[in-house]
Design an enzyme around this catalytic site. Structure first.
Site, short mmCIF file in Angstrom:
data_model
loop_
_atom_site.label_atom_id
_atom_site.label_comp_id
_atom_site.label_asym_id
_atom_site.label_seq_id
_atom_site.Cartn_x
_atom_site.Cartn_y
_atom_site.Cartn_z
N GLY A 132 -4.72 1.32 4.93
CA GLY A 132 -4.24 0.07 4.73
C GLY A 132 -5.03 -1.21 5.10
N ASP A 133 -5.73 -1.18 6.43
CA ASP A 133 -6.29 -2.18 6.84
C ASP A 133 -7.66 -2.41 6.02
OD1 ASP A 133 -4.55 -2.10 8.86
OD2 ASP A 133 -5.97 -0.63 10.08
N SER B 169 0.83 -1.05 -0.01
CA SER B 169 -0.08 0.05 -0.15
C SER B 169 0.97 1.24 -0.04
CB SER B 169 -0.96 0.17 1.33
OG SER B 169 -0.22 0.07 2.51
N LEU B 170 0.52 2.00 -0.80
CA LEU B 170 1.50 3.51 -0.93
C LEU B 170 0.75 4.49 -1.05
CD1 LEU B 170 3.11 1.98 -4.38
CD2 LEU B 170 4.02 1.73 -2.22
N GLY B 171 -0.29 4.60 -0.05
CA GLY B 171 -1.25 5.91 0.22
C GLY B 171 -1.63 6.49 -1.28
N ALA B 172 -1.32 7.92 -1.42
CA ALA B 172 -1.91 8.33 -2.89
C ALA B 172 -1.42 7.73 -3.91
CB ALA B 172 -1.75 9.96 -2.46
N ASP B 173 -0.38 7.05 -3.91
CA ASP B 173 0.29 6.51 -5.03
C ASP B 173 -0.24 5.27 -5.38
OD1 ASP B 173 2.50 8.32 -5.90
OD2 ASP B 173 3.29 7.91 -4.16
N GLY B 174 -1.46 4.91 -4.55
CA GLY B 174 -1.94 3.62 -4.91
C GLY B 174 -1.48 2.30 -4.13
#
Length: 314
Positions: A251-252, A220-225
């Site tokens: 992320g969960d 998981s990369l936050g706003a980067d998908g």
């Protein structure tokens, strides 16, 4: 049914402030109290979307009793294992621009007998589970080799094991042969000792974990998908969010959606991204339900741009 295991659950208190100023007296909006811990959040997200799940939590003290009451009020099926220590409390400070500051307690130690009680309970319940998901930070007393032993015992029992943790415990889960790992960008860097600045770096780090023994990695990369790396190759995806309110539990939610979506391929990654993006758009650690999901906002790439640099932190 998906069985979640949270070895270090918490009470999560979210407070909204106008601006976080060190040393100042801050005026806050009324606090919102949620049951917390990664595995707890996975179970809450699954329940919100009518996916059968059950949460296993060691808990103790007044905080543990309150955690059980909160989960019962939400209708989360659970098994609470009594422990001598006090369940931890975490604080999240949220600013209007979406900046989140978290203060997390370390949590109580688990005795050998308490850890064995949790393990035996999980093993007895795992027979009816499609997945067992072990998530979150470990209690301070739990050595890395003991965590690896827990993973191996579950896998030896025929469990499909997913793990979302960090540091040496993540490496131990990979070496044990976990079916699925769900690290974020920082956790990938910690596990491999390499900078993770591009999609290519993410893939290399994920392949490193697969070489240790893990079957699949969803980063998981936050706003980067997010990036899925497994035996079939690499799939990436993004899910833009118009208003980011809180990344707590995002992320969960992504992991829960990925598992609910079949846990393989681009369709499962798309479902995970839809759930994760919906969680970001909600306050505190609320988990999204069907009405919050925007699947049409998700973009999946089976031929990803590996050289794309990451712009944000998870």
């Amino acid at each position: 049914m998906i069985l979640t295991v949270t070895l270090n659950p918490s009470l999560d208190r979210a407070v909204a402030v106008e601006s976080l100023v060190r040393g100042a007296v801050l005026r806050a909006a009324p606090a919102h109290l949620d049951p917390g811990g990664k595995g707890v959040n996975v179970a809450r997200a699954l329940l919100a979307n009518d996916v059968p799940s059950r949460a296993v939590i060691p808990c103790g003290g007044p905080e543990g009793e309150q955690l059980v009451r909160l989960l019962a009020a939400e209708g989360v099926p659970m098994v609470a294992v009594p422990i001598a220590g006090r369940t931890r409390s975490n604080i999240t400070l949220a600013e209007p621009d979406g900046t989140i500051t978290k203060i997390n307690e370390p949590g109580p130690a688990l005795s050998g007998a308490e850890l064995e009680a949790v393990t035996e309970l999980v093993l007895s319940a795992a027979g009816s589970a499609d997945w067992v998901v072990v998530c979150g930070s470990n209690p301070p007393s739990l050595a890395v080799d003991e965590f690896g032993k827990l993973c191996r015992r579950l896998l030896d029992a025929g469990v499909r094991l997913a793990v979302d943790t960090s540091g040496p415990a993540l490496v131990a889960a990979a070496a044990a042969g976990a079916w699925l790992l769900k690290p974020n960008r920082e956790e990938l860097a910690q596990a491999t000792g390499r900078a993770v600045d591009s999609i290519q770096d993410v893939v290399a780090a994920a392949q490193h974990l697969r070489a240790l023994g893990a079957r699949a990695v969803v980063a998981s990369l936050g706003a980067d998908g997010a990036v899925l790396v497994d035996g079939d190759g690499v799939v990436t995806g993004t899910a833009p969010v118009a208003e980011r309110r809180s990344n707590v539990g995002a992320g969960d939610a992504l992991l829960a959606g990925f598992l609910a979506g079949g846990a393989t391929g681009g369709e499962a990654l798309a479902e995970g991204l839809a759930w994760g993006a919906a969680a970001v758009s909600l306050p505190g650690s609320r988990m999204p339900g069907p009405g919050d999901l925007r699947r049409d906002h998700v973009h999946i790439h089976h031929r990803p741009d590996l050289v794309r640099h990451l712009l944000t932190r998870d």
